[in-house]
Every structure is written in structure tokens, then in C-alpha cells.
Design a protein around this motif. Structure first.
Motif, short mmCIF file in Angstrom:
data_model
loop_
_atom_site.label_atom_id
_atom_site.label_comp_id
_atom_site.label_asym_id
_atom_site.label_seq_id
_atom_site.Cartn_x
_atom_site.Cartn_y
_atom_site.Cartn_z
N CYS A 161 10.98 -2.13 4.55
CA CYS A 161 11.46 -1.94 3.18
C CYS A 161 10.72 -0.79 2.50
N LEU A 197 9.80 -7.43 -4.40
CA LEU A 197 9.97 -7.21 -2.96
C LEU A 197 8.59 -7.15 -2.31
N THR A 232 6.80 -5.39 -0.48
CA THR A 232 6.69 -4.08 0.17
C THR A 232 5.32 -3.85 0.80
N ARG A 246 21.32 -8.04 -5.08
CA ARG A 246 20.82 -7.24 -3.94
C ARG A 246 21.65 -5.97 -3.73
N TRP A 259 21.96 -2.21 -4.36
CA TRP A 259 21.12 -1.07 -4.71
C TRP A 259 21.87 -0.01 -5.50
N CYS A 273 15.38 -4.44 2.84
CA CYS A 273 14.68 -5.13 1.75
C CYS A 273 15.34 -6.45 1.37
N LEU A 328 12.33 2.85 1.15
CA LEU A 328 12.20 3.30 -0.23
C LEU A 328 11.51 4.66 -0.30
N GLN A 357 13.76 -6.84 -6.61
CA GLN A 357 15.04 -6.88 -5.92
C GLN A 357 16.17 -6.65 -6.93
N ASP A 391 3.50 -4.65 -4.53
CA ASP A 391 4.67 -5.53 -4.64
C ASP A 391 5.23 -5.60 -6.06
N LEU A 409 18.90 0.22 2.34
CA LEU A 409 17.94 -0.49 1.50
C LEU A 409 18.21 -1.99 1.49
N ASN A 417 6.14 -5.81 4.11
CA ASN A 417 7.40 -5.51 4.78
C ASN A 417 7.51 -3.99 4.94
#
Length: 420
Positions: free
Chosen positions: A143, A135, A137, A105, A107, A126, A147, A101, A97, A122, A140
């Protein structure tokens, strides 16, 4: 770290610390006392003998020659080690993690060449975390999967193109994206991430896979003993050994420490910082601006010419005269083909079936290319010839074109000759 890996690392470090350097104020008196390649390490064919002869003839051991130390340049990933340390650090960041972000938000503020499809995918996968917060990750998978897909395959999980509008000889946006995801951290923090990822990947058994999101990816890295030995002998014989890599510069510095290579001899992908915090933007090189070039194909030559030889502007992308180029170079991929071709002595290629590189290695008549299979899990022979005559050259647009020798002649298609 597992016991065998720990013992190997200790032994490697000890060997490097106890080796005697040549080309210093205390030169050896005779060449027979100079460091030589370990005969117990397996090389293909007569490659060890060719390398040893080159080192003896070109090195500065024993004080036989004057002038600047001959330059030896090495790619890192899949050249000095098996697998990719930049990607390994990326996977570690996702598992722990550490990716933040983006601001708003958005990207597109992270990847300069992201397509709207990729930025949208993304954002959808995410969303939720506040800007500049980690994030989740590790929990999740959607997400994390998005990536990984964007970085590793240059496509979204839905198969849409992830990057657009870039020079294919100056940058590889997937590589750049992995580095840009380090935004929001200091160099010291990224260094600690790299140390943790290094420990994890060296401790893992060979061929270990890990799951990031729902995607199975490599989970191990190994130093090649043959390459660490080669670097040791080159340094002992008075060569100026440097690294030129498309992984993040702080990450490469961590891994290079094991070989006694200091940070000022490491050229990776650097990040621009604001008050010591990485912004996610990448500095330019030569006449290329911010986020437009990394240490990739022509970008590797540019960085070498700037940092080692002090060339500025558009001239940094041009080949320098022979007396201002490396004597030796080693690499494994098309990203390395230009700086290998610039080397005036030997050019060591680790064969990973990369078309432009292998066409140059097999199609050259100058006798300066040394091809070796991968030292771990070597690839079998490529069944079809390399399409050198039609698609051997990567154009700036990414299309293939005939590959030409310096004299303008087209390199004919080449059979794969050196393989596992």
C-alpha cells in the motif's frame, strides 16, 4: 533534534526576533543603518551585490519612499529549503499510519484526476481497512509503495499512468494528491503532523534516506541560510514578504513560522472543509472550478492575483499592470516561472535544471534574472542545451512547444551557465 540542528534553529529564530523592521512608524534615519545581507553567506558570482543593490534601491528602509510596501514573493520547496516539506509530511503520514481509507474504498473520491488503473491499483494494495479508518501503511509495504509511486512518479508500481484529463499549467495532480490525502483531518491535526515531520527532517543528518514501504526516499530538509538571511533583510527593509507554494497550506505555515512569516502571508494549497474537517477537495481559482487548479504555474499567478490584489474571475489568470505586481520573486522550478516573470524587479532562480524556467532566465535580455546554483548539493552543468526553441513551453496538454518572449520572438536553445 540533533544538537547542531537545534543550535542552528535557535540562532535563526534569535536573529529574526532581534532584527529591527523598517518601513514602520520608526524608520531608520540613514541607509547605512539598514539591515544588509550577511557577507559570510556564499552566493554565486556577484549575486549578493545585485540583490543588495536592488534592496537598497527598492526598499522602504529609512522612510525614504512612500506608498505601499514592495511585494516580495518566494516559492518554498527547494527555494527556501532543500527538499520538499509537503512530500516530507506525506512520508511522515505513511510511516505513522495517518492516511485514511477512502469512502467506499473508492480512490477516485480522493484524487480527482486518478486513472482507473491507479484507482484499481490503490484499491488492491490498500484494501482491508474500513472506510475513514487509518491504512496500516507502516506495516503494509504494498500500500505504501503504491501511494508513493502514484504521488512521486505519476505512475502505478506497474508503470501505468496515474493521472489524466487535467490542465498541465494549472495543476500537478501528484502534488494535489498528496494534499488530498489529508482528508478526514482538521487543520489543527495536520498542523501537528507537519510539526512532527519538520522536527524529524531537521534532526536527520544531511542526505539521510528513509524507507517508506520498500521505497527509499529523502528523509531530511534544511533551511538555506542564504535564503533565510535574504528574507530577513527584505523584511527589515520594508518589503511585504509572502510565500506562494504548491505544498499544503497548513504545512507551509508551520515551516514559515521559523522565519517570522505569519499565516496570512502564506499561500499554499488549501483544502475545503466541512464542519472543520478537510473533505479532500481543493477550492478553485479564477474561472477554474473545484479540484481543477492549485498553486502551480498559472495557478500561482491566479492565487496571488486573487489573494493579494483582489482580482476575481478569469482575469485572475492574466498578468496585471506593473503597479499591481510583485517587485521581487524567487523560485526553482517550472511551477514558478509565471509568477517570477510577473515580478517587475529582480527574479531569483535556484537552478535545478528545469527547462521552461531556465530558458526564461538565460534567454531574457532584460537583465532582471539572477541565477544561483542550489546552495546544498548543487546540480552539475546540464550537458545538452535547454530545448527552448522547440519544447521550452509547457502547453495545457503537457506537450512541449516553442518558448516565446513577450514580444513574440522565440527563445533559442540555451546553454547551462550557472551550476555547482
Amino acid at each position: 533534534m540533533k544538537k547542531n540542528s537545534a543550535l542552528a534553529a535557535v540562532a535563526l529564530t534569535a536573529a529574526l526576533m532581534t532584527s529591527t523592521a523598517c518601513g514602520t512608524d520608526e524608520p531608520r534615519a540613514a541607509s547605512e543603518n539598514c539591515s544588509t545581507l550577511d557577507a559570510s553567506q556564499a552566493w554565486y558570482g556577484d549575486n549578493r551585490e545585485r540583490l543588495a543593490r536592488f534592496i537598497e534601491e527598492t526598499g522602504r528602509c529609512g522612510g525614504a519612499s512612500s506608498g505601499p510596501a514592495p511585494l516580495a514573493l518566494f516559492d518554498w520547496d527547494n527555494t527556501i529549503v532543500k527538499n520538499d516539506i509537503g512530500v516530507a509530511t506525506f512520508y511522515w503520514m505513511l510511516a505513522n499510519d495517518k492516511v485514511l481509507q477512502p469512502v467506499g474504498r473508492d480512490w477516485t473520491t480522493v484524487g480527482a484526476h486518478l486513472t482507473p488503473d491507479a484507482a484499481g491499483a490503490l484499491a488492491a494494495a490498500c484494501g482491508g481497512a474500513d472506510p475513514d479508518t487509518p491504512l496500516p501503511t507502516s506495516t503494509n509495504p504494498a500500500c505504501a509503495d503504491e501511494l508513493v509511486a502514484v504521488a512521486d512518479s505519476a505512475k502505478t508500481t506497474a508503470g501505468k499512468a496515474a493521472f489524466t484529463e487535467y490542465d498541465h499549467r494549472r495543476t500537478e495532480p501528484g502534488y494535489a494528491f498528496v494534499v488530498q490525502l489529508m482528508r478526514g483531518y482538521t487543520e489543527a491535526q495536520i498542523t501537528e503532523f507537519a510539526r512532527a515531520a519538520r522536527a524529524q527532517n531537521l534532526a536527520a543528518a544531511e542526505r539521510t534516506e528513509q524507507t517508506i514501504g520498500t521505497t527509499k526516499v529523502d528523509g531530511w530538509v534544511r533551511y538555506y541560510p542564504q535564503m533565510t538571511d535574504l528574507i530577513r533583510v527584505l523584511r527589515d527593509n520594508g518589503f511585504d514578504v509572502r510565500i506562494i507554494s504548491a505544498s499544503a497550506e497548513p504545512v507551509v505555515k508551520v515551516w514559515a513560522e521559523e522565519l517570522g512569516i505569519t499565516g496570512d502571508r502564506v499561500m499554499g494549497v488549501p483544502l475545503l472543509a466541512d464542519n472543520g474537517v478537510y473533505t479532500g477537495h481543493l477550492p478553485g481559482c479564477g474561472d477554474a472550478g473545484t479540484d481543477q487548479v492549485i498553486t502551480y504555474i498559472d495557478g500561482k499567478r491566479c492565487r496571488i492575483n486573487e489573494q493579494v490584489f483582489g482580482v476575481r474571475g478569469a482575469a485572475a489568470f492574466q498578468q496585471l499592470p506593473a503597479d499591481r505586481r510583485a517587485a521581487f520573486a524567487a523560485g526553482d522550478s517550472d511551477t514558478d516561472v509565471v509568477f517570477l516573470g510577473d515580478a517587475t524587479g529582480l527574479r531569483l532562480v535556484i537552478n535545478r535544471n528545469k527547462t521552461e524556467l531556465m530558458c526564461n532566465a538565460y534567454g531574457s535580455a532584460d537583465g532582471q534574472w539572477v541565477v544561483n546554483p542550489m546552495f546544498l548539493d548543487p546540480k552539475p552543468r546540464k550537458s545538452d542545451p535547454y530545448p527552448c526553441a522547440t519544447a521550452g513551453f509547457i502547453t495545457p496538454s503537457g506537450a512541449g512547444a516553442p518558448l516565446r518572449r513577450p514580444d513574440g520572438s522565440v527563445i533559442p536553445d540555451q546553454q547551462d551557465l550557472v551550476f555547482g
